[in-house]
Design a protein around this motif. Structure first.
Motif, PDB file in Angstrom:
ATOM      1  N   SER A 132       0.853  -1.201   0.000  1.00 51.79           N
ATOM      2  CA  SER A 132       0.000   0.000   0.000  1.00 51.79           C
ATOM      3  C   SER A 132       0.880   1.240   0.000  1.00 51.79           C
ATOM      4  O   SER A 132       2.064   1.180   0.371  1.00 51.79           O
ATOM      5  N   HIS A 133       0.278   2.371  -0.396  1.00 50.47           N
ATOM      6  CA  HIS A 133       1.044   3.631  -0.388  1.00 50.47           C
ATOM      7  C   HIS A 133       1.403   4.036   1.033  1.00 50.47           C
ATOM      8  O   HIS A 133       2.343   4.794   1.240  1.00 50.47           O
ATOM      9  N   SER A 134       0.668   3.499   2.015  1.00 47.61           N
ATOM     10  CA  SER A 134       0.997   3.839   3.415  1.00 47.61           C
ATOM     11  C   SER A 134       2.177   2.990   3.884  1.00 47.61           C
ATOM     12  O   SER A 134       2.663   3.149   4.992  1.00 47.61           O
ATOM     13  N   LYS A 176      -1.104  -1.296 -10.604  1.00 48.46           N
ATOM     14  CA  LYS A 176      -0.351  -2.508 -10.245  1.00 48.46           C
ATOM     15  C   LYS A 176       1.133  -2.266 -10.503  1.00 48.46           C
ATOM     16  O   LYS A 176       1.508  -1.842 -11.608  1.00 48.46           O
ATOM     17  N   ASP A 177       1.971  -2.539  -9.486  1.00 50.89           N
ATOM     18  CA  ASP A 177       3.374  -2.156  -9.645  1.00 50.89           C
ATOM     19  C   ASP A 177       4.247  -2.784  -8.563  1.00 50.89           C
ATOM     20  O   ASP A 177       3.751  -3.222  -7.518  1.00 50.89           O
ATOM     21  N   SER A 178       5.557  -2.780  -8.810  1.00 54.62           N
ATOM     22  CA  SER A 178       6.532  -3.140  -7.779  1.00 54.62           C
ATOM     23  C   SER A 178       6.705  -1.907  -6.885  1.00 54.62           C
ATOM     24  O   SER A 178       6.412  -0.789  -7.300  1.00 54.62           O
ATOM     25  N   CYS A 179       7.166  -2.105  -5.663  1.00 52.95           N
ATOM     26  CA  CYS A 179       7.346  -0.973  -4.762  1.00 52.95           C
ATOM     27  C   CYS A 179       8.455  -1.249  -3.743  1.00 52.95           C
ATOM     28  O   CYS A 179       9.184  -2.241  -3.857  1.00 52.95           O
ATOM     29  N   SER A 201      12.786   5.958  -9.858  1.00 50.88           N
ATOM     30  CA  SER A 201      12.305   7.190  -9.212  1.00 50.88           C
ATOM     31  C   SER A 201      11.625   6.879  -7.877  1.00 50.88           C
ATOM     32  O   SER A 201      11.132   7.770  -7.201  1.00 50.88           O
ATOM     33  N   ARG A 202      11.545   5.606  -7.498  1.00 54.56           N
ATOM     34  CA  ARG A 202      10.949   5.158  -6.222  1.00 54.56           C
ATOM     35  C   ARG A 202       9.428   5.311  -6.210  1.00 54.56           C
ATOM     36  O   ARG A 202       8.769   4.870  -5.287  1.00 54.56           O
ATOM     37  N   VAL A 203       8.851   5.925  -7.227  1.00 57.13           N
ATOM     38  CA  VAL A 203       7.393   6.095  -7.297  1.00 57.13           C
ATOM     39  C   VAL A 203       6.759   4.728  -7.543  1.00 57.13           C
ATOM     40  O   VAL A 203       7.330   3.890  -8.250  1.00 57.13           O
ATOM     41  N   CYS A 204       5.614   4.496  -6.941  1.00 59.00           N
ATOM     42  CA  CYS A 204       4.905   3.220  -7.131  1.00 59.00           C
ATOM     43  C   CYS A 204       3.465   3.486  -7.556  1.00 59.00           C
ATOM     44  O   CYS A 204       2.822   4.372  -7.021  1.00 59.00           O
TER      45      CYS A 204
HETATM   46  N1  LIG Z   1       7.678   0.944  -8.982  1.00 63.60           N
HETATM   47  C1  LIG Z   1       9.090   1.075  -8.990  1.00 63.60           C
HETATM   48  C2  LIG Z   1       9.721   0.762  -7.674  1.00 63.60           C
HETATM   49  C3  LIG Z   1      10.417  -0.443  -7.533  1.00 63.60           C
HETATM   50  C4  LIG Z   1      11.069  -0.712  -6.317  1.00 63.60           C
HETATM   51  C5  LIG Z   1      11.008   0.204  -5.245  1.00 63.60           C
HETATM   52  C6  LIG Z   1      10.281   1.390  -5.397  1.00 63.60           C
HETATM   53  N2  LIG Z   1      10.149   2.341  -4.385  1.00 63.60           N
HETATM   54  C7  LIG Z   1      11.040   2.565  -3.380  1.00 63.60           C
HETATM   55  N3  LIG Z   1      12.281   2.087  -3.297  1.00 63.60           N
HETATM   56  N4  LIG Z   1      12.846   2.586  -2.130  1.00 63.60           N
HETATM   57  C8  LIG Z   1      11.927   3.362  -1.480  1.00 63.60           C
HETATM   58  N5  LIG Z   1      12.011   4.044  -0.319  1.00 63.60           N
HETATM   59  C9  LIG Z   1      10.912   4.756   0.073  1.00 63.60           C
HETATM   60  N6  LIG Z   1       9.750   4.799  -0.627  1.00 63.60           N
HETATM   61  C10 LIG Z   1       9.661   4.118  -1.795  1.00 63.60           C
HETATM   62  N7  LIG Z   1       8.494   4.133  -2.526  1.00 63.60           N
HETATM   63  C11 LIG Z   1       7.220   4.354  -2.018  1.00 63.60           C
HETATM   64  C12 LIG Z   1       6.890   4.037  -0.696  1.00 63.60           C
HETATM   65  C13 LIG Z   1       5.567   4.260  -0.247  1.00 63.60           C
HETATM   66  C14 LIG Z   1       4.591   4.780  -1.084  1.00 63.60           C
HETATM   67  C15 LIG Z   1       4.932   5.086  -2.413  1.00 63.60           C
HETATM   68  O1  LIG Z   1       3.983   5.563  -3.230  1.00 63.60           O
HETATM   69  C16 LIG Z   1       6.228   4.865  -2.866  1.00 63.60           C
HETATM   70  C17 LIG Z   1      10.762   3.393  -2.249  1.00 63.60           C
HETATM   71  C18 LIG Z   1       9.633   1.668  -6.615  1.00 63.60           C
END
Ligand SMILES: NCc1cccc(Nc2n[nH]c3ncnc(Nc4cccc(O)c4)c23)c1
Length: 232
Positions: A132-134, A176-179, A201-204
């Motif tokens: 989840s985004h949380s 739907k995505d990796s996170c 970009s860490r975005v999910c």
């Molecule tokens: N979808 C690509 C992808 C693949 C693998 C990892 C990642 N994200 C992340 N990798 N490391 C992180 N550290 C802190 N926050 C992160 N993303 C995050 C967390 C909560 C809500 C949200 O919307 C995004 C990530 C994103």
């Protein structure tokens, strides 16, 4: 994994959980009896500590047959990997001993032919990353199917703006995505590992930031070389 579902237990017997002090940090997968492939960025917040590798698991907490935590003899990041970009984001981990292979612990072959996976090919990504985004974390392995998108689409200015090299690939990330915590896990297309999850970009779950994977085929020689050199 956002928007996915619980994997069928032990149907992905190659999956590894990279752990520090009993906590899941990153995904990875068994490429040989004594070797796990993951992402170099996974070592960023570990201040030099060495991972332990959990194999044969479905639940991270419950006792399961064939679930076993392995010590790591060596962690070898790709020499080109760095904290400033997603280039060469690969990490090889040599286990202290050969993993005991069985129904729950198996090697996953990786692609050796350096040819792009066609756009719209549906692949699967699995992991114990946030659901989840949380930032909720699952106890059981999750998985989600994702279509590959073309490098041109992924490189559009409003997406990853020409940062996706021929050694990377992308999948659609709408909902739907990796996170967080899925980094290092395999993108499996037709039963073969084609890519390794990189945070990018860490975005999910936002279609404007497609998921990025390090393609494995361009690194086959490096992987073989490291394993051969360590074998002595
Ligand atoms: N979808 C690509 C992808 C693949 C693998 C990892 C990642 N994200 C992340 N990798 N490391 C992180 N550290 C802190 N926050 C992160 N993303 C995050 C967390 C909560 C809500 C949200 O919307 C995004 C990530 C994103």
């Amino acid at each position: 994994i956002l928007g996915g579902s619980e994997a069928q237990p032990h149907l992905r017997p190659y999956m590894a959980s990279l752990q520090l002090d009993g906590q899941h940090v990153c995904g990875g997968f068994l490429i040989a009896e004594q070797w796990v492939l993951s992402a170099a960025h996974c070592t960023e917040e570990t201040d030099g500590k060495v991972f332990q590798v959990l194999l044969g698991a479905h639940s991270l907490t419950q006792p399961e047959p064939h679930k076993r935590l392995y010590r790591v003899r060596a962690q070898i990041p790709h020499p080109g990997s760095n904290i400033h970009n997603n280039k060469d984001d690969l990490l090889l981990l040599q286990l202290e001993e050969k993993a005991e292979l069985n129904a729950h612990v198996q090697v996953l072959p990786f692609q050796r032919e350096d040819r792009d996976v066609a756009a719209d090919t549906v692949c699967v990504v699995a992991g114990w990353g946030t659901i989840s985004h949380s930032g909720r974390r699952p106890d059981k392995l999750q998985e989600v199917e994702r279509p590959v998108i073309s490098r041109d689409l992924c490189n559009e200015r409003t997406r990853h703006d020409h940062t996706i090299t021929h050694k990377m690939m992308c999948t659609d990330s709408r909902r739907k995505d990796s996170c967080k915590g899925d980094s290092g896990g395999p993108l499996v297309c037709g039963g073969v590992a084609e890519g390794v999850v990189t945070a990018g970009s860490r975005v999910c779950g936002n279609y404007k930031k497609p998921a990025i994977y390090t393609r494995i085929a361009p690194y086959a020689a490096w992987i073989d070389g490291v394993m051969a050199a360590a074998a002595g």
